[in-house]
Write a protein that holds these residues in place. Sequence first.
Motif, PDB file in Angstrom:
ATOM      1  N   VAL A  28       0.576  -1.268   0.130  1.00 52.28           N
ATOM      2  CA  VAL A  28      -0.122  -0.001   0.001  1.00 52.28           C
ATOM      3  C   VAL A  28       0.848   1.191   0.060  1.00 52.28           C
ATOM      4  O   VAL A  28       0.643   2.195  -0.914  1.00 52.28           O
ATOM      5  N   VAL A  29       2.004   1.227   0.816  1.00 58.12           N
ATOM      6  CA  VAL A  29       2.783   2.591   0.837  1.00 58.12           C
ATOM      7  C   VAL A  29       3.516   2.621  -0.589  1.00 58.12           C
ATOM      8  O   VAL A  29       3.673   3.896  -0.822  1.00 58.12           O
ATOM      9  N   ALA A  30       4.132   1.346  -1.239  1.00 65.25           N
ATOM     10  CA  ALA A  30       4.561   1.862  -2.613  1.00 65.25           C
ATOM     11  C   ALA A  30       3.749   2.063  -3.544  1.00 65.25           C
ATOM     12  O   ALA A  30       4.098   3.185  -4.339  1.00 65.25           O
ATOM     13  N   VAL A  31       2.256   1.856  -3.555  1.00 68.90           N
ATOM     14  CA  VAL A  31       1.368   2.295  -4.202  1.00 68.90           C
ATOM     15  C   VAL A  31       1.169   3.772  -4.041  1.00 68.90           C
ATOM     16  O   VAL A  31       0.806   4.648  -5.064  1.00 68.90           O
ATOM     17  N   VAL A  32       1.083   4.324  -2.616  1.00 65.64           N
ATOM     18  CA  VAL A  32       0.689   5.553  -2.630  1.00 65.64           C
ATOM     19  C   VAL A  32       1.942   6.351  -3.034  1.00 65.64           C
ATOM     20  O   VAL A  32       1.732   7.500  -3.525  1.00 65.64           O
ATOM     21  N   VAL A  33       3.115   5.756  -2.761  1.00 66.51           N
ATOM     22  CA  VAL A  33       4.441   6.909  -3.029  1.00 66.51           C
ATOM     23  C   VAL A  33       4.450   6.783  -4.776  1.00 66.51           C
ATOM     24  O   VAL A  33       4.674   7.970  -5.027  1.00 66.51           O
ATOM     25  N   LEU A  34       4.208   5.946  -5.391  1.00 65.60           N
ATOM     26  CA  LEU A  34       4.118   5.724  -7.006  1.00 65.60           C
ATOM     27  C   LEU A  34       3.118   6.736  -7.308  1.00 65.60           C
ATOM     28  O   LEU A  34       3.248   7.381  -8.480  1.00 65.60           O
ATOM     29  N   ALA A  35       1.683   6.572  -6.776  1.00 61.22           N
ATOM     30  CA  ALA A  35       0.748   7.421  -7.053  1.00 61.22           C
ATOM     31  C   ALA A  35       0.950   8.945  -7.165  1.00 61.22           C
ATOM     32  O   ALA A  35       0.783   9.798  -7.859  1.00 61.22           O
ATOM     33  N   ALA A  36       1.625   9.334  -5.792  1.00 61.79           N
ATOM     34  CA  ALA A  36       2.285  10.738  -5.688  1.00 61.79           C
ATOM     35  C   ALA A  36       3.152  11.069  -6.695  1.00 61.79           C
ATOM     36  O   ALA A  36       3.238  12.286  -7.467  1.00 61.79           O
ATOM     37  N   VAL A  37       4.213  10.036  -7.180  1.00 57.47           N
ATOM     38  CA  VAL A  37       4.994  10.563  -8.210  1.00 57.47           C
ATOM     39  C   VAL A  37       4.630  10.845  -9.463  1.00 57.47           C
ATOM     40  O   VAL A  37       4.841  11.605 -10.463  1.00 57.47           O
ATOM     41  N   LEU A  38       3.618   9.890  -9.696  1.00 52.23           N
ATOM     42  CA  LEU A  38       2.894   9.709 -10.991  1.00 52.23           C
ATOM     43  C   LEU A  38       2.143  11.172 -11.282  1.00 52.23           C
ATOM     44  O   LEU A  38       2.063  11.870 -12.183  1.00 52.23           O
TER      45      LEU A  38
END
Length: 244
Positions: A117-127
């Motif tokens: 979930v953390v990885a998805v949130v970080v990737l979503a913020a970067v995207l």
Amino acid sequence: MLALLQVPQLLLQSSAPILASLVSLALSALYVVLVPFVQAGLIGMADEALDGRTSLATFVAAGKEHFVSVFVVYLILFGVNVALGAIAFVAGIVGVVSFYPGGAAGGGGPNVALLAVVAVVVLAAVLAYLVVAFLIQFYAQAIVIDGHDAIESIKHSVRLVRRNVVSVLGYTVLVGVLAGAFGLVVGLGSALAAPSMQGAVEPFAVSLPSLGAVGASALIVVLGTLFGGFFGVLSVSYYRTLDG
């Protein structure tokens, strides 16, 4: 102009590290005001140069006329970046804490689902950051060349990009590669201007700047001027092509 402002910091890195840090902090505040002015001025000069001759008077006039609108968008972008950065930072902290006993994952080792979930949130913020930057990258050209206000310039940029996604993507990759190459040169220059062992042992000592710092400063000023001029003309020429 912006390249010249980096010269004192680079020279002081090798002769007075503590003072260089203070100068860097002061310049960061100055950049907030100067960047919108310089951006508007360069676009104004590039637009005029594509039709004939241009001058520093155009740079100053365009910078003064469009400073407020460009500055407003600059602040909006800064707010978006801070918000997305805060989201990614908090998510990263949660991910790090989950590795410790008694942390978010409990005492049985890291929680794989939580880390996912953390990885998805970080990737979503970067995207989200990349998408926003991609869509509104022509706001300054819309302000200076077409006279749009801050909000309308964002809308106009989004419309242009959406109508020419593939072309703009190629342009963005090209500019990214060029900017990356320039950043690499600046990084190498900063490394050459890094404090000597004496400066690290005596951080408050002040001495003459090293030869490497002087050479790196000159290289950055020359390349910064060339890159800024080239990118200004390229961005304006491409924008005019997109805008018909």
